[in-house]
Write a protein that holds these residues in place. Structure first.
Motif, PDB file in Angstrom:
ATOM      1  N   TYR A   5       0.831  -0.986   0.025  1.00  0.00           N
ATOM      2  CA  TYR A   5       0.140  -0.025  -0.005  1.00  0.00           C
ATOM      3  C   TYR A   5       1.142   1.193   0.019  1.00  0.00           C
ATOM      4  O   TYR A   5       1.819   1.256   0.555  1.00  0.00           O
ATOM      5  CB  TYR A   5      -0.951  -0.056   1.263  1.00  0.00           C
ATOM      6  CG  TYR A   5      -1.973  -1.090   1.242  1.00  0.00           C
ATOM      7  CD1 TYR A   5      -2.952  -1.151   0.516  1.00  0.00           C
ATOM      8  CD2 TYR A   5      -1.668  -2.110   2.263  1.00  0.00           C
ATOM      9  CE1 TYR A   5      -3.942  -2.156   0.673  1.00  0.00           C
ATOM     10  CE2 TYR A   5      -2.534  -3.238   2.205  1.00  0.00           C
ATOM     11  CZ  TYR A   5      -3.660  -3.274   1.526  1.00  0.00           C
ATOM     12  OH  TYR A   5      -4.484  -4.127   1.588  1.00  0.00           O
ATOM     13  N   ASN A   6       0.326   2.325  -0.671  1.00  0.00           N
ATOM     14  CA  ASN A   6       0.868   3.685  -0.484  1.00  0.00           C
ATOM     15  C   ASN A   6       0.288   4.383   0.629  1.00  0.00           C
ATOM     16  O   ASN A   6      -0.877   4.331   0.945  1.00  0.00           O
ATOM     17  CB  ASN A   6       0.602   4.397  -1.846  1.00  0.00           C
ATOM     18  CG  ASN A   6       1.415   3.650  -2.963  1.00  0.00           C
ATOM     19  OD1 ASN A   6       0.708   3.204  -3.689  1.00  0.00           O
ATOM     20  ND2 ASN A   6       2.672   3.690  -3.154  1.00  0.00           N
ATOM     21  N   PHE A   7       1.018   5.388   1.013  1.00  0.00           N
ATOM     22  CA  PHE A   7       0.464   6.247   2.117  1.00  0.00           C
ATOM     23  C   PHE A   7      -0.166   7.352   1.386  1.00  0.00           C
ATOM     24  O   PHE A   7       0.546   7.791   0.423  1.00  0.00           O
ATOM     25  CB  PHE A   7       1.516   6.793   3.197  1.00  0.00           C
ATOM     26  CG  PHE A   7       1.746   5.462   3.856  1.00  0.00           C
ATOM     27  CD1 PHE A   7       0.959   5.152   4.777  1.00  0.00           C
ATOM     28  CD2 PHE A   7       3.179   4.736   3.962  1.00  0.00           C
ATOM     29  CE1 PHE A   7       1.427   3.892   5.959  1.00  0.00           C
ATOM     30  CE2 PHE A   7       3.523   3.718   4.783  1.00  0.00           C
ATOM     31  CZ  PHE A   7       2.628   3.361   5.499  1.00  0.00           C
ATOM     32  N   ILE A   8      -0.740   8.258   1.796  1.00  0.00           N
ATOM     33  CA  ILE A   8      -1.397   9.388   1.262  1.00  0.00           C
ATOM     34  C   ILE A   8      -0.355  10.467   0.937  1.00  0.00           C
ATOM     35  O   ILE A   8      -0.252  10.944  -0.076  1.00  0.00           O
ATOM     36  CB  ILE A   8      -2.336  10.100   2.393  1.00  0.00           C
ATOM     37  CG1 ILE A   8      -3.704   9.449   2.401  1.00  0.00           C
ATOM     38  CG2 ILE A   8      -2.737  11.668   1.861  1.00  0.00           C
ATOM     39  CD1 ILE A   8      -4.766   9.765   3.303  1.00  0.00           C
ATOM     40  N   LEU A  14       2.457  12.766 -10.654  1.00  0.00           N
ATOM     41  CA  LEU A  14       3.085  11.917 -11.714  1.00  0.00           C
ATOM     42  C   LEU A  14       2.804  10.473 -11.379  1.00  0.00           C
ATOM     43  O   LEU A  14       3.176   9.605 -12.154  1.00  0.00           O
ATOM     44  CB  LEU A  14       4.525  12.101 -11.190  1.00  0.00           C
ATOM     45  CG  LEU A  14       5.106  13.744 -11.395  1.00  0.00           C
ATOM     46  CD1 LEU A  14       6.478  13.897 -11.318  1.00  0.00           C
ATOM     47  CD2 LEU A  14       4.873  14.267 -13.015  1.00  0.00           C
ATOM     48  N   LYS A  15       2.398   9.897 -10.328  1.00  0.00           N
ATOM     49  CA  LYS A  15       1.907   8.448 -10.252  1.00  0.00           C
ATOM     50  C   LYS A  15       0.718   8.176 -10.914  1.00  0.00           C
ATOM     51  O   LYS A  15      -0.375   8.953 -10.681  1.00  0.00           O
ATOM     52  CB  LYS A  15       1.897   8.039  -8.473  1.00  0.00           C
ATOM     53  CG  LYS A  15       3.096   8.016  -7.890  1.00  0.00           C
ATOM     54  CD  LYS A  15       3.076   7.272  -6.568  1.00  0.00           C
ATOM     55  CE  LYS A  15       4.447   7.164  -6.006  1.00  0.00           C
ATOM     56  NZ  LYS A  15       4.354   6.356  -4.767  1.00  0.00           N
ATOM     57  N   GLU A  16       0.475   7.009 -11.647  1.00  0.00           N
ATOM     58  CA  GLU A  16      -0.481   6.673 -12.202  1.00  0.00           C
ATOM     59  C   GLU A  16      -1.251   5.771 -11.396  1.00  0.00           C
ATOM     60  O   GLU A  16      -2.579   5.821 -11.594  1.00  0.00           O
ATOM     61  CB  GLU A  16      -0.324   6.018 -13.859  1.00  0.00           C
ATOM     62  CG  GLU A  16       0.311   7.274 -14.496  1.00  0.00           C
ATOM     63  CD  GLU A  16       0.476   6.766 -15.977  1.00  0.00           C
ATOM     64  OE1 GLU A  16      -0.109   5.644 -16.368  1.00  0.00           O
ATOM     65  OE2 GLU A  16       1.343   7.343 -16.853  1.00  0.00           O
ATOM     66  N   ASN A  17      -0.630   4.881 -10.778  1.00  0.00           N
ATOM     67  CA  ASN A  17      -1.418   3.715 -10.017  1.00  0.00           C
ATOM     68  C   ASN A  17      -0.945   3.812  -8.675  1.00  0.00           C
ATOM     69  O   ASN A  17       0.236   3.734  -8.226  1.00  0.00           O
ATOM     70  CB  ASN A  17      -1.111   2.305 -10.438  1.00  0.00           C
ATOM     71  CG  ASN A  17      -1.830   2.432 -11.977  1.00  0.00           C
ATOM     72  OD1 ASN A  17      -2.887   2.670 -12.312  1.00  0.00           O
ATOM     73  ND2 ASN A  17      -0.961   1.982 -13.002  1.00  0.00           N
ATOM     74  N   VAL A  18      -1.937   3.796  -7.625  1.00  0.00           N
ATOM     75  CA  VAL A  18      -1.585   3.920  -6.318  1.00  0.00           C
ATOM     76  C   VAL A  18      -2.694   3.077  -5.635  1.00  0.00           C
ATOM     77  O   VAL A  18      -3.899   2.845  -6.024  1.00  0.00           O
ATOM     78  CB  VAL A  18      -1.511   5.169  -5.674  1.00  0.00           C
ATOM     79  CG1 VAL A  18      -0.344   6.236  -6.064  1.00  0.00           C
ATOM     80  CG2 VAL A  18      -2.980   6.040  -5.590  1.00  0.00           C
ATOM     81  N   THR A  19      -2.166   2.414  -4.640  1.00  0.00           N
ATOM     82  CA  THR A  19      -3.220   1.510  -3.802  1.00  0.00           C
ATOM     83  C   THR A  19      -3.038   2.010  -2.192  1.00  0.00           C
ATOM     84  O   THR A  19      -1.908   2.168  -1.656  1.00  0.00           O
ATOM     85  CB  THR A  19      -2.891   0.043  -3.920  1.00  0.00           C
ATOM     86  OG1 THR A  19      -2.691  -0.352  -5.102  1.00  0.00           O
ATOM     87  CG2 THR A  19      -3.797  -0.811  -2.998  1.00  0.00           C
ATOM     88  N   ILE A  20      -4.130   2.630  -1.780  1.00  0.00           N
ATOM     89  CA  ILE A  20      -4.066   3.004  -0.393  1.00  0.00           C
ATOM     90  C   ILE A  20      -5.006   2.248   0.420  1.00  0.00           C
ATOM     91  O   ILE A  20      -6.064   1.724   0.139  1.00  0.00           O
ATOM     92  CB  ILE A  20      -4.565   4.670  -0.503  1.00  0.00           C
ATOM     93  CG1 ILE A  20      -5.882   4.951  -1.087  1.00  0.00           C
ATOM     94  CG2 ILE A  20      -3.346   5.531  -1.151  1.00  0.00           C
ATOM     95  CD1 ILE A  20      -6.175   6.350  -0.853  1.00  0.00           C
ATOM     96  N   LYS A  21      -4.879   2.189   1.799  1.00  0.00           N
ATOM     97  CA  LYS A  21      -5.404   1.761   2.783  1.00  0.00           C
ATOM     98  C   LYS A  21      -6.031   2.733   3.591  1.00  0.00           C
ATOM     99  O   LYS A  21      -5.075   3.253   4.449  1.00  0.00           O
ATOM    100  CB  LYS A  21      -4.762   0.652   3.517  1.00  0.00           C
ATOM    101  CG  LYS A  21      -5.317  -0.376   4.506  1.00  0.00           C
ATOM    102  CD  LYS A  21      -4.615  -1.335   4.980  1.00  0.00           C
ATOM    103  CE  LYS A  21      -5.311  -2.061   6.297  1.00  0.00           C
ATOM    104  NZ  LYS A  21      -4.386  -3.133   6.501  1.00  0.00           N
TER     105      LYS A  21
END
Length: 61
Positions: A5-8, A14-21
């Motif tokens: 997971y990525n943090f906020i 510039l990031k196209e895909n992020v997964t956040i919890k």
């Protein structure tokens, strides 16, 4: 396989895909400007594990 997971604070344009919890800590409906009797969007405030917050909205179609 563990999910990464990525943090906020790591989210950038510039990031196209992020997964956040996240956890939704505030949720409300915002009226439409054209017709105040209709719901225009759903507004939310998200909180991640580090305590960072971000606001998001989902427009009604």
């Amino acid at each position: 396989m563990a999910q990464e997971y990525n943090f906020i604070e790591e989210i950038t344009p510039l990031k196209e895909n992020v997964t956040i919890k996240i956890r939704i800590i505030r949720l409300w409906k915002s009226p439409s400007f054209d017709n105040p009797n209709e719901d225009g969007s759903i507004e939310m405030v998200f909180l991640d594990e580090k305590g960072s917050k971000i606001q998001a909205s989902v427009k009604k179609h």
